[in-house]
Each structure stands twice: as C-alpha cells, then as structure tokens.
Design an enzyme around this catalytic site. Structure first.
Site, short mmCIF file in Angstrom:
data_model
loop_
_atom_site.label_atom_id
_atom_site.label_comp_id
_atom_site.label_asym_id
_atom_site.label_seq_id
_atom_site.Cartn_x
_atom_site.Cartn_y
_atom_site.Cartn_z
N HIS A 54 22.32 6.66 -22.24
CA HIS A 54 22.95 6.54 -20.94
C HIS A 54 23.51 7.91 -20.51
O HIS A 54 23.70 8.81 -21.35
CB HIS A 54 24.05 5.48 -20.99
N GLU B 210 26.43 8.91 -19.68
CA GLU B 210 27.70 9.32 -20.31
C GLU B 210 27.43 10.01 -21.64
O GLU B 210 28.03 11.04 -21.96
CB GLU B 210 28.59 8.08 -20.56
N CYS C 254 28.93 2.42 -23.93
CA CYS C 254 29.47 3.75 -23.58
C CYS C 254 30.99 3.75 -23.63
O CYS C 254 31.61 4.78 -23.88
CB CYS C 254 28.99 4.15 -22.19
N ARG D 144 6.59 6.68 -3.22
CA ARG D 144 5.75 5.98 -4.21
C ARG D 144 6.20 6.31 -5.64
O ARG D 144 6.20 5.46 -6.52
CB ARG D 144 4.28 6.37 -4.05
N LEU E 90 -3.33 4.31 -3.38
CA LEU E 90 -1.89 4.08 -3.60
C LEU E 90 -1.34 4.86 -4.79
O LEU E 90 -0.48 4.36 -5.53
CB LEU E 90 -1.60 2.57 -3.73
N ARG F 117 -0.11 11.82 -5.11
CA ARG F 117 -0.95 13.03 -5.18
C ARG F 117 -0.29 14.26 -4.57
O ARG F 117 -0.51 15.37 -5.03
CB ARG F 117 -2.30 12.77 -4.48
N GLY G 218 -0.35 -4.28 6.01
CA GLY G 218 -0.43 -3.81 7.40
C GLY G 218 0.59 -4.56 8.25
O GLY G 218 1.64 -4.98 7.76
N SER H 217 5.30 -10.89 8.42
CA SER H 217 5.66 -12.06 7.60
C SER H 217 6.92 -11.78 6.78
O SER H 217 7.82 -12.62 6.69
CB SER H 217 4.54 -12.42 6.63
N1 LIG Z 1 -0.12 2.64 10.12
C1 LIG Z 1 0.23 2.16 8.96
O1 LIG Z 1 1.31 2.49 8.43
C2 LIG Z 1 -0.68 1.23 8.27
C3 LIG Z 1 -0.41 0.89 6.94
C4 LIG Z 1 -1.26 0.01 6.31
C5 LIG Z 1 -2.32 -0.55 7.00
N2 LIG Z 1 -2.56 -0.18 8.26
C6 LIG Z 1 -3.69 -0.75 9.01
O2 LIG Z 1 -3.36 -2.11 9.23
C7 LIG Z 1 -4.56 -2.82 9.40
C8 LIG Z 1 -4.44 -4.11 8.64
O3 LIG Z 1 -3.31 -4.78 9.09
P1 LIG Z 1 -3.34 -6.30 9.45
O4 LIG Z 1 -2.07 -6.59 10.14
O5 LIG Z 1 -4.60 -6.60 10.17
O6 LIG Z 1 -3.46 -7.01 8.05
P2 LIG Z 1 -2.64 -6.91 6.66
O7 LIG Z 1 -1.21 -7.12 6.93
O8 LIG Z 1 -3.10 -5.74 5.89
O9 LIG Z 1 -3.24 -8.16 5.93
C9 LIG Z 1 -3.13 -9.40 6.52
C10 LIG Z 1 -3.42 -10.44 5.50
O10 LIG Z 1 -2.42 -10.43 4.50
C11 LIG Z 1 -2.22 -11.73 4.07
N3 LIG Z 1 -0.87 -12.19 4.43
C12 LIG Z 1 -0.11 -11.80 5.45
N4 LIG Z 1 1.02 -12.50 5.49
C13 LIG Z 1 0.96 -13.36 4.45
C14 LIG Z 1 1.81 -14.38 3.97
N5 LIG Z 1 2.94 -14.68 4.59
N6 LIG Z 1 1.44 -15.06 2.90
C15 LIG Z 1 0.28 -14.79 2.32
N7 LIG Z 1 -0.58 -13.86 2.72
C16 LIG Z 1 -0.25 -13.16 3.79
C17 LIG Z 1 -3.21 -12.61 4.83
O11 LIG Z 1 -4.37 -12.67 4.06
P3 LIG Z 1 -5.31 -13.97 4.06
O12 LIG Z 1 -5.91 -14.00 5.41
O13 LIG Z 1 -6.25 -13.72 2.95
O14 LIG Z 1 -4.40 -15.11 3.81
C18 LIG Z 1 -3.44 -11.81 6.08
O15 LIG Z 1 -4.64 -12.05 6.72
C19 LIG Z 1 -5.67 -1.95 8.89
O16 LIG Z 1 -6.39 -1.48 10.01
C20 LIG Z 1 -4.96 -0.81 8.23
O17 LIG Z 1 -5.71 0.38 8.36
C21 LIG Z 1 -1.77 0.69 8.92
#
Ligand SMILES: NC(=O)c1ccc[n+]([C@@H]2O[C@H](COP(=O)([O-])OP(=O)(O)OC[C@H]3O[C@@H](n4cnc5c(N)ncnc54)[C@H](OP(=O)(O)O)[C@@H]3O)[C@@H](O)[C@H]2O)c1
Length: 350
Positions: A54, A56, A86, A186, A206, A209, A288, A294
C-alpha cells in the site's frame, strides 16, 4: 491540530503520487502518501499495483519516521487483506500525525482505520483536499457502494450532432489530440464497452496505441450473435474479453468469456451487475448512439464526455443531446482538446 495551506500543498503532492497508479491497481483504489518531518519530505509512495504494498508502506520504506506526519489520500486500512494493516505499521513506526483525504467507502472500513489510530493516540485529521481525494476514488467508491461499474459514455460528435456519417463511418470525427486523450482513458479504465453496430461497422481494436499503457479489458454486447470470430476485439491482446450474447459461439476464441443470457435476462442492468461481480470497476463506453442512449435512459451511466468537432456532417447517425439534461446530467467541466471542444457531464449518484 488545525490545518493550513502547507498541509494542502503536501496533500496535493500525495494526490499527484496516487495518480501514478492509474490503470494498475484496480480493483483496489488509487492511493498516494507522503511523510514529512520538520517541514521536509522524507518519504513518498503510492499504490503501484494490485496485490502490491500500500502507499503508506511504500512511503515509509526504510526511512526513520518517528514523530513525523503522514499525508495519505485515503484512510489507512485496518484489516488483513493481501497485505498487513497499514494502521499497525503507522503505530509501530511511531508516526505522530496522520492527515487523511477521504474516508474509505469500503463497508469493512468506513472510518474504522481512523478510529483505531486515534485509539492509539495518533493525532488524525480528516477531509483535507477532500474533493480531489474523492475524485481519485470515484470508480472504487461507486463500485463498492453499488456493486455496479462506474460507466463513462464517450462520444465524438460532429458540429451538427452526428456520431457517424451516412455510410456509418465514424473515423476521424475528432482531432488527433482528442484521440490521444481517449487512448489515455483506455489505459486507465478497467474495460471498454461497445454495441453491435459499432462492432460490425467499425471492427475496432480498442487497444492503447497513442500513449504508453496497458490495453483495457473489452466488453462486447452482441445479443443476436452477429460478430465475426475474426474481429479485432477478439484478438489476443487484452487480459479479459467479455462477450454477452443469447447465442453460444463455438467459433470465438476460447479465451473470450462468453456470458449467455436468455431473452428475458438480456438487459443492460444485469450485464453491468455481472461485470461488477467480475471486478470491472470502471467502464468506458465507446459506441454507438443506441447503446449510449440505452445506458443513459436506464440510469446506468455516471458520466458523459462529448468531443465536439468543428466539421459538420449534415446527415448520418445522430445522438440526441437533449437526453443529457433530461436525465439530470449537468456540465462538470469544459475544456479544449486540440481543435475540439470537450464537455464532461455528470449527474448525482450515491
Ligand atoms: N462518434 C463516436 O464517438 C462513435 C463511437 C462509436 C461508434 N460510432 C458509430 O456509431 C454507429 C453505430 O451506432 P448505433 O447507434 O447504430 O449502434 P450501437 O449503439 O453501436 O449498437 C446498437 C446495438 O447495440 C445493442 N444494444 C443497444 N442497446 C441495448 C440494450 N439496452 N440491451 C441490449 N443490447 C443493446 C443492440 O444490438 P441488437 O440489435 O443485437 O440487440 C443495438 O442494435 C457506427 O456508425 C459507428 O461508427 C461513433
């Protein structure tokens, strides 16, 4: 004894020491300690790795610390864990004063270490630089209090509120400085979480890097089992990979922990509870929009970080930012990250 600005300065050094353990000590908390005698620092230490000494003990080292003052960001432990208590060491070493930042939220502690020191005639003060020492343990405190991981939703948004263009591609929304910052996050969070669409459209690695640090654990939520087994999230370069689905996949590498849930069980609250039980204390959600929405709507998100880029997309996949105030989030911090604006929102939680 009353505390003054010198005490603040010493505690600030202990806070900075604690931060050096980021990404290395979970599921333990970050802790820093400093020992001062006759106005001079004679020992410095921090918790460097899970299972290690720890802070300390590292600060005491081989120094002669009789009649000194210890500044420690978190209440000293009073129980036998992976290392001896400690508090006993502080008493044996005849440290005169102990200045503590935060009380340990661990139900086994919650002030017991402080009481024990006081009972042994050590002069103890608590609460100095409390907002900074509490900040150090925010993941640990939330997880200890609730059993759930602390979840940060991180999104890069275009100037007009899109997280991806019409082709679903989200690469290069944010500037290089923001991407480097995200790699640092990360390296410090236990795990990174993504939704199915992001997995299928982006096939993200993910990994860390752009900075030096260990790769985070990875969590994939893929209810209908649509991931390809060759996707980069399943690569052999993270300690743990969790795959939540309703479908058992024989083709996914065996080192991936597959957690099968049936249709009734498949919800984010249960998924996060299981991750908490697996000692995932902090989760960075990297996409996304659907998954982010959600988490926010189900009150499972503690913090939202938006990197707002300069460029506009005019069309694409949007994130509804009006959810942020609707679910009780307020601006916690605003800063500039390269040419992007970075806004951090938090809401009150236990
Ligand atoms: N700009 C950014 O920071 C950033 C970051 C990451 C991604 N993106 C972009 O975001 C886009 C994808 O985003 P998106 O909104 O279309 O989809 P997403 O959030 O990546 O995925 C959606 C899927 O996640 C699952 N999901 C969501 N809520 C859930 C819940 N409550 N319980 C269980 N499963 C759940 C569902 O899968 P199921 O349909 O299989 O149930 C849903 O269809 C991509 O184009 C990516 O390039 C952007």
């Amino acid at each position: 004894m009353s505390l003054n600005s010198t005490d603040n300065n010493f505690m600030k050094i202990a806070v900075d020491l604690a931060k050096k353990g980021a990404g290395k000590v979970s599921p333990n908390p970050l802790v820093g300690a400093l020992i001062v005698k006759d106005g001079s620092i004679i020992g410095k230490g921090f918790h460097t790795k899970f299972g290690g000494n720890h802070a300390e003990v590292n600060a005491i080292g081989n120094n002669s610390v009789i009649d000194s003052t210890m500044y420690v960001t978190l209440e000293p432990c009073n129980h036998h864990g992976k290392t001896p208590p400690c508090t006993e060491r502080i008493i044996t070493e005849k440290i005169q004063r102990v200045i503590v930042g935060s009380i340990d939220p661990n139900p086994r502690m919650q002030g017991k270490g402080i009481e024990y020191l006081k009972k042994h005639d050590i002069d103890v003060s608590v609460g100095i630089l409390n907002s900074e020492t509490d900040e150090l343990i925010r993941f640990y405190a939330y997880w200890k209090n609730t059993g759930y991981p602390f979840v940060t939703v991180k999104l890069a948004v275009s100037g007009d509120g899109f997280i991806a263009g019409t082709d679903g591609q989200s690469k290069w929304i944010s500037c290089p400085e923001s991407r480097t910052e995200v790699h640092q996050m990360r390296a410090e969070y236990d795990a990174v979480l993504i939704g199915t669409n992001t997995l299928l459209l982006d096939n993200p690695a993910l990994t860390v890097r752009h900075v030096t640090g260990r790769n985070p654990n990875r969590i994939v939520i893929d209810r209908r089992g649509r991931a390809k087994s060759t996707m980069r999230v399943f690569a052999d370069n993270a300690d743990r990979i969790f795959y939540f689905s309703m479908i058992r996949r024989k083709d996914i590498p065996t080192r991936v922990t597959q957690i099968l849930l049936n249709e009734n069980e498949f919800n984010l609250s249960l998924i996060l509870k299981i991750l908490g039980e697996n000692e995932q204390q902090s989760i960075l959600m990297e996409g996304g929009a659907k998954l982010a929405t959600s988490l926010i709507e189900k009150n499972l998100c503690n913090e939202i970080i938006l990197y707002q880029a300069q460029k506009d997309f005019c069309n694409g996949i949007s994130f509804n930012e009006s959810l942020i105030p609707k679910y009780g989030f307020q601006i916690f911090d605003r800063s500039q990250s390269g040419i992007d604006k970075k806004i951090t929102y938090r809401r009150d939680y236990v």
